[in-house]
Scaffold this active site. Structure first.
Site, PDB file in Angstrom:
ATOM      1  N   ARG A  16      -8.669  10.891 -10.381  1.00 42.84           N
ATOM      2  CA  ARG A  16      -8.758  12.230 -10.984  1.00 42.84           C
ATOM      3  C   ARG A  16      -9.127  11.937 -12.426  1.00 42.84           C
ATOM      4  O   ARG A  16      -8.346  11.364 -13.172  1.00 42.84           O
ATOM      5  CB  ARG A  16      -7.401  12.947 -10.873  1.00 42.84           C
ATOM      6  CG  ARG A  16      -7.257  14.202 -11.702  1.00 42.84           C
ATOM      7  CD  ARG A  16      -8.138  15.325 -11.184  1.00 42.84           C
ATOM      8  NE  ARG A  16      -7.965  16.559 -11.961  1.00 42.84           N
ATOM      9  CZ  ARG A  16      -8.723  16.913 -12.983  1.00 42.84           C
ATOM     10  NH1 ARG A  16      -9.713  16.124 -13.384  1.00 42.84           N
ATOM     11  NH2 ARG A  16      -8.524  18.053 -13.595  1.00 42.84           N
ATOM     12  N   HIS A  50      -8.901  14.078 -18.389  1.00 43.53           N
ATOM     13  CA  HIS A  50      -8.935  15.517 -18.654  1.00 43.53           C
ATOM     14  C   HIS A  50      -7.688  15.949 -19.402  1.00 43.53           C
ATOM     15  O   HIS A  50      -6.752  15.161 -19.561  1.00 43.53           O
ATOM     16  CB  HIS A  50      -9.035  16.294 -17.324  1.00 43.53           C
ATOM     17  CG  HIS A  50      -7.816  16.165 -16.462  1.00 43.53           C
ATOM     18  ND1 HIS A  50      -7.545  15.043 -15.707  1.00 43.53           N
ATOM     19  CD2 HIS A  50      -6.767  17.004 -16.246  1.00 43.53           C
ATOM     20  CE1 HIS A  50      -6.395  15.201 -15.064  1.00 43.53           C
ATOM     21  NE2 HIS A  50      -5.898  16.388 -15.386  1.00 43.53           N
ATOM     22  N   HIS A  69      -5.239  19.847 -20.169  1.00 40.93           N
ATOM     23  CA  HIS A  69      -5.047  21.253 -19.811  1.00 40.93           C
ATOM     24  C   HIS A  69      -4.681  22.024 -21.071  1.00 40.93           C
ATOM     25  O   HIS A  69      -3.711  21.686 -21.743  1.00 40.93           O
ATOM     26  CB  HIS A  69      -3.927  21.402 -18.780  1.00 40.93           C
ATOM     27  CG  HIS A  69      -4.088  20.477 -17.608  1.00 40.93           C
ATOM     28  ND1 HIS A  69      -5.095  20.623 -16.697  1.00 40.93           N
ATOM     29  CD2 HIS A  69      -3.379  19.393 -17.218  1.00 40.93           C
ATOM     30  CE1 HIS A  69      -4.997  19.666 -15.790  1.00 40.93           C
ATOM     31  NE2 HIS A  69      -3.972  18.896 -16.088  1.00 40.93           N
ATOM     32  N   GLU A 106       1.725  19.687 -17.198  1.00 41.04           N
ATOM     33  CA  GLU A 106       1.588  19.255 -15.796  1.00 41.04           C
ATOM     34  C   GLU A 106       2.805  18.454 -15.362  1.00 41.04           C
ATOM     35  O   GLU A 106       3.180  17.475 -15.995  1.00 41.04           O
ATOM     36  CB  GLU A 106       0.321  18.407 -15.649  1.00 41.04           C
ATOM     37  CG  GLU A 106       0.172  17.762 -14.277  1.00 41.04           C
ATOM     38  CD  GLU A 106      -1.150  17.024 -14.133  1.00 41.04           C
ATOM     39  OE1 GLU A 106      -2.186  17.549 -14.575  1.00 41.04           O
ATOM     40  OE2 GLU A 106      -1.141  15.896 -13.601  1.00 41.04           O
ATOM     41  N   HIS A 112      -5.040  12.954 -19.984  1.00 43.15           N
ATOM     42  CA  HIS A 112      -4.509  12.051 -18.963  1.00 43.15           C
ATOM     43  C   HIS A 112      -5.489  11.827 -17.822  1.00 43.15           C
ATOM     44  O   HIS A 112      -6.504  12.530 -17.718  1.00 43.15           O
ATOM     45  CB  HIS A 112      -3.168  12.573 -18.423  1.00 43.15           C
ATOM     46  CG  HIS A 112      -3.237  13.966 -17.874  1.00 43.15           C
ATOM     47  ND1 HIS A 112      -3.218  15.083 -18.670  1.00 43.15           N
ATOM     48  CD2 HIS A 112      -3.338  14.419 -16.595  1.00 43.15           C
ATOM     49  CE1 HIS A 112      -3.290  16.165 -17.908  1.00 43.15           C
ATOM     50  NE2 HIS A 112      -3.375  15.793 -16.645  1.00 43.15           N
ATOM     51  N   GLU A 148      -6.356  24.485 -11.804  1.00 43.22           N
ATOM     52  CA  GLU A 148      -6.724  23.073 -11.836  1.00 43.22           C
ATOM     53  C   GLU A 148      -8.250  22.926 -11.936  1.00 43.22           C
ATOM     54  O   GLU A 148      -8.754  21.963 -12.482  1.00 43.22           O
ATOM     55  CB  GLU A 148      -6.199  22.392 -10.563  1.00 43.22           C
ATOM     56  CG  GLU A 148      -6.654  20.985 -10.303  1.00 43.22           C
ATOM     57  CD  GLU A 148      -6.137  19.960 -11.316  1.00 43.22           C
ATOM     58  OE1 GLU A 148      -5.280  20.312 -12.143  1.00 43.22           O
ATOM     59  OE2 GLU A 148      -6.622  18.818 -11.273  1.00 43.22           O
TER      60      GLU A 148
HETATM   61 FE   LIG Z   1      -3.954  17.111 -15.031  1.00 43.07          FE
END
Ligand SMILES: [Fe+2]
Ligand SMILES: [Fe+2]
Length: 390
Positions: free
Chosen positions: A100, A103, A105, A110, A149, A172
């Protein structure tokens, strides 16, 4: 009054019309003098009319979600699950080596509980501290809002984890990803900032990658000889499955607040285990919504929203539920397999009032009058919190 008009008026309108006709609109009785119906009228309420309780169940695993070569993600935001305004969730899977991408947020922190596989995370804090951690089933992580993260599955099996975000509006699929940002920055500025050749930049991804295949790193952090030295092992990590349980006759709970896991300053998580036939007793939470994810076994959840409104739903693995702050509720275990679920609360402190403790904190005569029962019957009532009843 016109008789034909009268038949079309509601009770509320008739109370209003009668009040206005007899005493004049400017001379309505004060709230203290008014009958309950009139008080309702004065504050603009329609007595006896309340919105039905919302659908508080959502089958997150039944969704298609986002599927790619490196993994998949299914989400429940207010779009999919309007009952949950304060907590959003994502069920994510990464293939072995799957990433993943980097990125952050903007609007939510999270939280995650790992159910399967081993994950390596990296996170950067505003003070410049970088951290890398290894997570196994039963571990939770917490990345504060805005901290950059990335995640990678470093095990040879597919990994599965459930993410929780402290804002129901969070999506998300609307996060700030590094490939998206760089793809939308003029190349000469990327050259200047990252010291990369224009030729390299022209080969960078042209849009957000989100989840991508990757190689299992050869030298990921080796886990400690003992995985249970202490909890948490690092600022972002807490071993939920290994913390001491709060035991009850019908099961147990493991409650993690900001006291046990300080960085986790917007959420509380409670892992719950109900033995067959158990009842998580009638209770409510004064300070937070409860967002539930069912891991194994089945349960029946009933919520009580006042004004004669109660609603029951059955839950099984991969389904989520939400109980609004202050709503009464209870959980009945059903089926022969024990039931395991976790609940996320949008508060760093855990507050609960159980019906048993509430009643125990009142004089017998009051309970007797309130329930219209004898003192002998009152004497049968529990004297302390029962929690999970066998
Ligand atoms: Fe995340
Ligand atoms: Fe609860």
């Amino acid at each position: 009054m016109n008789p034909s008009l009268k038949t079309k008026l509601t009770r509320r309108e008739m109370i209003g019309a009668a009040s206005a006709a007899t005493i004049g609109a400017a001379m309505l009785p004060s709230a203290a003098e008014a009958s309950p119906q009139e008080q309702n009228y004065q504050v603009g309420k329609d007595p006896g009319k309340h919105e039905p309780l919302p659908n508080f169940k959502f089958d997150i695993e039944a969704q298609t979600g986002w599927v790619g070569e490196g993994g998949s993600a299914k989400e429940a935001t207010v779009e999919e699950f309007p009952a949950s305004q304060n907590i959003a969730g994502v069920s994510m899977r990464l293939k072995p080596g799957g990433i993943r991408e980097l990125h952050w947020h903007a609007i939510a922190a999270e939280w995650a509980l790992v159910l399967k596989g081993t994950l390596r995370t990296t996170v950067i804090s505003p003070n410049g501290e970088a951290a890398t951690d290894i997570f196994e089933p039963g571990d939770i992580w917490y990345f504060p809002k805005g901290h950059g993260h990335a995640l990678q599955n470093i095990s040879n099996e597919d990994s599965h984890f459930v993410l929780g975000f402290d804002d129901g509006h969070f999506s998300e699929f609307g996060t700030f990803s590094i490939t998206d940002w760089i793809a939308h920055t003029p190349p000469h500025l990327v050259t200047k900032n990252l010291n990369l050749d224009p030729a390299t930049i022209s080969n960078l991804p042209k849009k957000e990658l989100y989840i991508i295949p990757g190689k299992i790193p050869a030298n990921s952090l080796d886990p400690y000889l003992s995985g249970n030295l202490e909890t948490p092992q690092s600022a972002h990590k807490f071993r939920l499955y290994d913390m001491p349980a709060l035991n009850f006759p019908g099961g147990w709970e493991r409650i993690v607040t900001a006291n046990e896991f300080p960085i986790n300053h917007t959420l509380t998580s409670v892992l719950q285990y109900l033995e067959p036939g158990a009842l998580r007793e009638l209770h409510w939470h004064p300070n937070a919504d409860e967002w539930q994810f069912f891991i194994s076994g089945r349960a029946r959840v009933t919520i009580f929203g006042a004004h004669g409104r109660a609603k029951t739903e059955e839950f099984g693995p991969g389904q989520i539920g939400v109980v609004q702050q202050g709503f009464g509720h209870y959980v009945e275990q059903i089926g022969s397999e024990p039931t395991k679920f976790f609940a996320l609360f949008n508060s760093p402190t855990f507050e609960e009032i159980s019906i048993s403790k509430w009643l125990a904190g009142n004089p017998a005569s009051l309970i007797s009058d309130n329930f219209l029962i004898t003192k002998e019957e009152v004497a049968r009532l529990p004297r302390k919190t029962l929690g999970i009843i066998k």
